[in-house]
Design an enzyme around this catalytic site. Structure first.
Site, PDB file in Angstrom:
ATOM      1  N   LYS A 282       1.002  -0.822  -0.033  1.00 28.32           N
ATOM      2  CA  LYS A 282      -0.051   0.242   0.234  1.00 28.32           C
ATOM      3  C   LYS A 282       0.507   1.246  -0.392  1.00 28.32           C
ATOM      4  CE  LYS A 282      -4.361   1.123   1.974  1.00 28.32           C
ATOM      5  NZ  LYS A 282      -5.561   0.567   3.112  1.00 28.32           N
ATOM      6  N   GLU A 367     -19.544  -4.844  10.449  1.00 28.85           N
ATOM      7  CA  GLU A 367     -20.742  -4.113  10.604  1.00 28.85           C
ATOM      8  C   GLU A 367     -21.697  -5.157  11.100  1.00 28.85           C
ATOM      9  OE1 GLU A 367     -19.387  -3.555   7.363  1.00 28.85           O
ATOM     10  OE2 GLU A 367     -18.552  -1.141   7.918  1.00 28.85           O
ATOM     11  N   ARG A 395     -25.529  -1.277   6.474  1.00 24.12           N
ATOM     12  CA  ARG A 395     -25.170  -3.520   6.196  1.00 24.12           C
ATOM     13  C   ARG A 395     -25.840  -3.476   7.232  1.00 24.12           C
ATOM     14  NH1 ARG A 395     -20.252  -4.490   3.235  1.00 24.12           N
ATOM     15  NH2 ARG A 395     -20.925  -3.644   1.508  1.00 24.12           N
TER      16      ARG A 395
HETATM   17  C1  TPP Z   1     -18.823  -1.966   4.514  1.00 24.98           C
HETATM   18  C2  TPP Z   1     -17.959  -0.730   5.011  1.00 24.98           C
HETATM   19  N1  TPP Z   1     -17.060  -0.642   5.929  1.00 24.98           N
HETATM   20  C3  TPP Z   1     -16.051   0.053   5.885  1.00 24.98           C
HETATM   21  C4  TPP Z   1     -15.382   0.563   4.638  1.00 24.98           C
HETATM   22  C5  TPP Z   1     -14.688   2.036   5.397  1.00 24.98           C
HETATM   23  N2  TPP Z   1     -13.341   1.440   4.350  1.00 24.98           N
HETATM   24  C6  TPP Z   1     -13.293   1.874   3.386  1.00 24.98           C
HETATM   25  S1  TPP Z   1     -11.531   1.228   2.263  1.00 24.98           S
HETATM   26  C7  TPP Z   1     -11.433   0.359   3.972  1.00 24.98           C
HETATM   27  C8  TPP Z   1     -10.342  -0.276   3.545  1.00 24.98           C
HETATM   28  C9  TPP Z   1     -10.460  -1.023   2.485  1.00 24.98           C
HETATM   29  O1  TPP Z   1      -9.654  -2.599   2.825  1.00 24.98           O
HETATM   30  P1  TPP Z   1      -9.302  -3.166   1.493  1.00 24.98           P
HETATM   31  O2  TPP Z   1      -9.839  -4.159   0.630  1.00 24.98           O
HETATM   32  O3  TPP Z   1      -7.877  -4.110   1.938  1.00 24.98           O
HETATM   33  O4  TPP Z   1      -8.288  -1.840   0.687  1.00 24.98           O
HETATM   34  P2  TPP Z   1      -7.279  -1.831   0.530  1.00 24.98           P
HETATM   35  O5  TPP Z   1      -7.069  -0.285   1.125  1.00 24.98           O
HETATM   36  O6  TPP Z   1      -6.184  -2.266   1.733  1.00 24.98           O
HETATM   37  O7  TPP Z   1      -6.251  -1.453  -0.634  1.00 24.98           O
HETATM   38  C10 TPP Z   1     -12.584   0.564   4.641  1.00 24.98           C
HETATM   39  C11 TPP Z   1     -13.044   0.733   6.209  1.00 24.98           C
HETATM   40  C12 TPP Z   1     -16.389   0.692   4.151  1.00 24.98           C
HETATM   41  N3  TPP Z   1     -16.056   1.803   2.576  1.00 24.98           N
HETATM   42  N4  TPP Z   1     -17.186  -0.608   3.379  1.00 24.98           N
HETATM   43 MG    MG Z   2      -5.911  -3.949   1.932  1.00 22.67          MG
END
Ligand code: TPP
Ligand code: MG
Length: 645
Positions: A282, A367, A395
C-alpha cells in the site's frame, strides 16, 4: 523518453504496449496520482498499490467486453486515468467533478458502483451467471482487497462462487495486509502466513507442474495426487480457497506486471472459479505512504516533495469529542466497551484504544457482526458502545432489529458522519439513519446541537437500559468547550432556544445552529421565529412542539437527513395525532441521491444553511417564492415541502 500516459484514452491503447512500456506507464500513473492528489486530496495509498494490477488487467482483458469490477472503488484512480478521465482527474471528488469511486455514468468501463466494501464478488457472480445464460464467453474479474474480503458479504459470495465449478470467475485478491488500519482477524493472519513463507508456494508449484506436464502412468499419478494432498494438508498456500472450490494461483508479486498477466491468462485457461492472490504494498512508490500507509490511506492536499499536509486542522471534531467523552465515561464504569468495524481512526476510537486496549474491539470490516457481537456483550451484562458511520450501519439493519431491539438490549449506537458526508458522494452520505432508526420499537433516537450536548447524550446513553442511538456530523461542531462534569439529559425532552410568534422552527442536531442564525436574520426583517432544539427524534417532546406550533400557527422542521420518514415526518405525525393541523414545512434531504462535493456547499445548495432556512421560512410566511428560491439548483426539488392544511 516520450510520455505514454497522455496518449492513453482507452484501455485499447494499453493493450499493444510492450512490458517495458507498461512499466514506464506505471511510473507515469504514479506520478499523476501523487501530484494530482497532492492538489485535490483523495484516496492515496490504495491507488499507488493497485497500479500494476490495473495495467495487467487492462493489457490482457478487453474491457468493457470483459468485465472488471472494483471492490469499494477507492483504488480505481489508475483505472480512471486510462479510461478517458485523465483530463478531469484534477476535479476528483469535487462538486461537479469526477467521483472518487466507480461511476457508471462516467465511463463504460465502470460496470458497478460501490463505496461500501465487499460487493465486488457478488456483483461479479451476477455478471458471470448472465454470461453463462447468454453464452457470450467474456472474462469476469472481481478485484477485492484483503480488508474488504473480511466482510460477511464477500464470504457469502465466495461460498456461492466456489460451489459453481463450471462458471468462470476470477477473484483478484489485492492483499496489502491493510484495511484502512492494519487488517485484523484470523483470515488476515492466514493471508499473512502465506506472505511470510513463500517456500509454501514452491511445494505446491512443483507438485502441480509434475501433475500437469509429465506423462505418467496412473499409479504414479495417483501417488503424486497423494503427495499433493499431503502437501495440501500441511503446506499448500491458498488451501482455504481451494477447499471452497477455487483454484488458487499465488501468492505472487502484485507489482510485477508480467507475473500478473501470466496469472490472469492462466486463470482464463483453467476456467471455473479462480483466486489470484497478489501481494502488494500500500502506498508503493511514495516513501511517506510506504512508511505509513494507515495515515496515507486518504489524504487532504499536501506538498508532494515533503509529504507535509497543506493545512493542518487541529479542530476538535465530533469524532474526537466522542472519543474523549467515552474515555471519561469508561473510567467510571468498567462495563463500558467500544466496538469498531475497521474504522478505529475515523471514529476516534484509536484514542480510546490507547487508554483501554482490552476494552476496545476492532472486528474488521464487519458491521453486521459488530452489531450482533454488541448485542451479545449487552446480553452478558456489558455496556457496548458501537461506533459506526451512519452509512455503514445500513449494512446491519437486520441485526439492529433482530438482535438488539427485539430483546431490548442496552446497546449504544454512536453514528459518526450522520448527515451529508460530502466529497465521498452518494454511497457515503449518512442521510438515512434518522428514518431507519426511528422506525424501530424500543430505540431512542437523538442528535446533539453541539459538542457539549453530544457529551450529555453519551452519558444519557450509557445510563439507559435499552437500545439508544446518537448521530453527529462529520467535522467540527460550533465549538462549545467540553464539560468537566457530564450530566445526563431527560429522555424525550427538548429545549426552546428562542421565542417568537410568527413561526416555530423545530430543528434536529446539525439543524439547530443554522436555524438560530436564520431566526436572527428573520428577526432583522421583523419576522419573529421561535427556535426549538428537539434533541430527541424519538421520543419527541410533543408538549414543547405542540405549544410552539399552536402559538405560532406555522412549523418549519430542519434536519440533515432524508425527508421521507425522517425527523420532519415524526413532527408531522405527532401534530396530526394530536389534532393540531397547522401548516408544516419540512426542510431536509429531498428524495434523491446527493452527489459528491464539500459538505458546506451541498448544505447550501439544499437550502439547509442559515440563509436557506431563512429564505424558506420567509417564503412560507409570505406565501410566495423569493427570487432566490426561483433559482435554487436542481438538487432542491421533488416537493420536499409539504404544507398540511
Ligand atoms: C461496509 C464498509 N465498511 C467500512 C468501509 C470503510 N473503508 C473504506 S476502504 C476500507 C479498507 C479497505 O481495505 P482493502 O479492501 O484491503 O483495500 P486497501 O485500501 O487496503 O487497498 C474501509 C474499512 C467501507 N468502505 N465499507
Ligand atoms: Mg488491503
Amino acid at each position: 523518453m516520450t510520455r505514454i500516459l497522455h496518449r492513453i484514452n482507452d484501455p485499447a491503447d494499453v493493450r499493444p504496449l510492450s512490458i517495458d512500456q507498461l512499466r514506464q506507464l506505471a511510473g507515469e500513473i504514479r506520478e499523476e496520482i501523487i501530484h494530482g492528489i497532492a492538489e485535490t486530496g483523495g484516496h492515496f495509498a490504495p491507488n499507488l498499490g493497485a497500479v500494476e494490477i490495473t495495467l495487467a488487467l487492462h493489457s490482457v482483458l478487453e474491457s468493457p467486453r470483459d468485465k472488471i469490477i472494483w471492490d469499494v472503488g477507492h483504488q480505481s484512480y489508475p483505472h480512471k486515468l486510462i479510461t478517458g478521465r485523465r483530463e478531469r482527474f484534477h476535479t476528483i471528488k469535487q462538486l461537479g467533478g469526477i467521483s472518487g469511486y466507480c461511476k457508471r455514468s462516467e465511463s463504460q468501463h465502470d460496470l458497478f458502483e460501490a463505496g461500501h466494501g465487499g460487493t465486488s464478488i457478488s456483483a461479479a457472480i451476477g455478471f458471470a451467471r448472465a454470461r453463462d445464460l447468454r453464452g457470450t464467453g467474456e472474462t469476469v474479474v472481481a478485484v477485492i482487497g484483503d480488508g474488504s474480503l473480511t466482510t460477511g458479504l464477500a464470504q457469502e459470495a465466495l461460498n456461492n462462487a466456489g460451489h459453481a465449478k463450471n462458471s468462470d470467475l476470477i477473484v483478484l485478491l489485492n492483499d496489502n495486509q491493510m484495511s484502512i488500519a492494519p487488517n485484523v482477524g484470523a483470515l488476515s493472519e492466514y493471508l499473512g502466513k502465506m506472505r511470510a513463507e513463500p517456500h509454501y508456494l514452491w511445494a505446491k508449484r512443483e507438485a502441480q507442474t509434475i501433475l500437469e506436464h509429465v506423462p505418467l502412468g496412473d499409479r504414479i499419478l495417483d501417488a503424486i495426487h497423494k503427495v499433493k494432498d499431503g502437501v495440501k494438508q500441511f503446506v499448500v498456500p491458498g488451501m482455504f480457497f481451494e477447499e471452497l472450490g477455487f483454484t488458487y494461483l499465488g501468492p505472487l508479486d502484485g507489482h510485477c506486471i508480467e507475473s500478473l498477466q501470466q496469472a490472469i491468462q492462466q486463470a482464463r485457461r483453467i476456467g471455473g472459479p479462480v483466486v489470484i492472490h497478489a501481494l502488494t504494498q500500500k502506498g508503493k512508490g511514495y516513501a511517506h505512504a510506504e512508511a505509513d500507509p494507515f495515515k496515507w490511506h486518504a489524504t487532504t492536499p499536501f506538498h508532494p516533495h515533503t509529504g507535509e499536509l497543506k493545512s493542518k486542522s487541529s479542530a476538535l471534531t465530533y469524532s474526537k469529542v466522542f472519543a474523549k467523552t467515552l474515555i471519561k465515561l469508561a473510567e467510571k464504569d468498567s462495563r463500558i466497551v467500544a466496538i469498531t468495524a475497521a474504522m478505529p481512526d475515523g471514529t476516534g476510537l484509536l484514542e480510546f484504544q490507547k487508554v483501554f486496549p482490552e476494552r476496545c474491539f476492532d472486528v474488521a470490516m464487519a458491521e453486521q457482526h459488530a452489531v450482533t457481537f454488541s448485542a451479545g456483550l449487552a446480553a452478558a451484562g456489558m455496556k457496548p458502545v458501537a461506533a459506526i458511520y451512519s452509512t455503514f450501519l445500513q449494512r446491519a439493519y437486520d441485526q439492529i432489529i433482530h438482535d438488539v431491539c427485539i430483546m431490548d438490549f442496552p446497546v449504544v449506537f454512536c453514528l459518526d458522519r450522520g448527515g451529508l458526508a460530502g466529497d465521498d458522494g452518494p454511497t457515503h452520505q449518512g442521510v438515512f439513519d434518522i428514518a431507519y432508526m426511528r422506525a424501530l420499537p424500543n430505540m431512542v433516537v437523538m442528535a446533539p446541537k453541539d459538542e457539549q450536548e453530544l457529551q450529555r447524550m453519551m452519558a444519557t446513553a450509557v445510563n439507559h437500559d435499552g437500545p439508544i442511538c446518537v448521530r453527529y456530523p462529520r467535522g467540527a461542531g460550533p465549538g462549545t468547550p467540553l464539560l468537566e462534569e457530564i450530566d445526563t439529559l431527560p429522555i424525550g425532552v427538548g429545549e426552546r432556544l428562542r421565542d417568537g410568534d410568527d413561526v416555530a422552527i423545530v430543528a434536529y442536531g446539525y439543524g439547530v445552529t443554522p436555524s438560530l442564525e436564520a431566526a436572527q436574520m428573520l428577526g432583522d426583517e421583523g419576522i419573529h421565529a421561535s427556535v426549538i432544539n428537539a434533541r430527541f427524534c424519538k421520543p419527541l417532546d410533543a408538549e414543547l412542539i405542540l405549544e410552539a406550533a399552536r402559538r405560532c400557527g406555522r412549523v418549519v422542521t430542519v434536519e440533515d437527513g432524508v425527508l421521507q420518514g425522517g425527523f420532519g415526518s415524526a413532527v408531522l405525525e405527532m401534530l396530526q395525532d394530536h389534532g393540531c393541523r397547522v401548516p408544516v414545512m419540512r426542510l431536509g434531504i429531498p428524495d434523491q441521491f446527493i452527489e459528491h462535493g464539500k459538505r458546506e456547499k451541498l448544505l447550501e445548495r439544499l437550502g439547509l444553511d442559515a440563509a436557506g432556512i431563512a429564505r424558506s421560512a420567509r417564503e412560507f410566511i409570505h406565501g410566495v417564492p423569493s427570487e432566490d428560491e426561483m433559482v435554487l439548483p436542481a438538487l432542491h426539488r421533488n416537493g420536499q415541502k409539504s404544507p398540511v392544511h
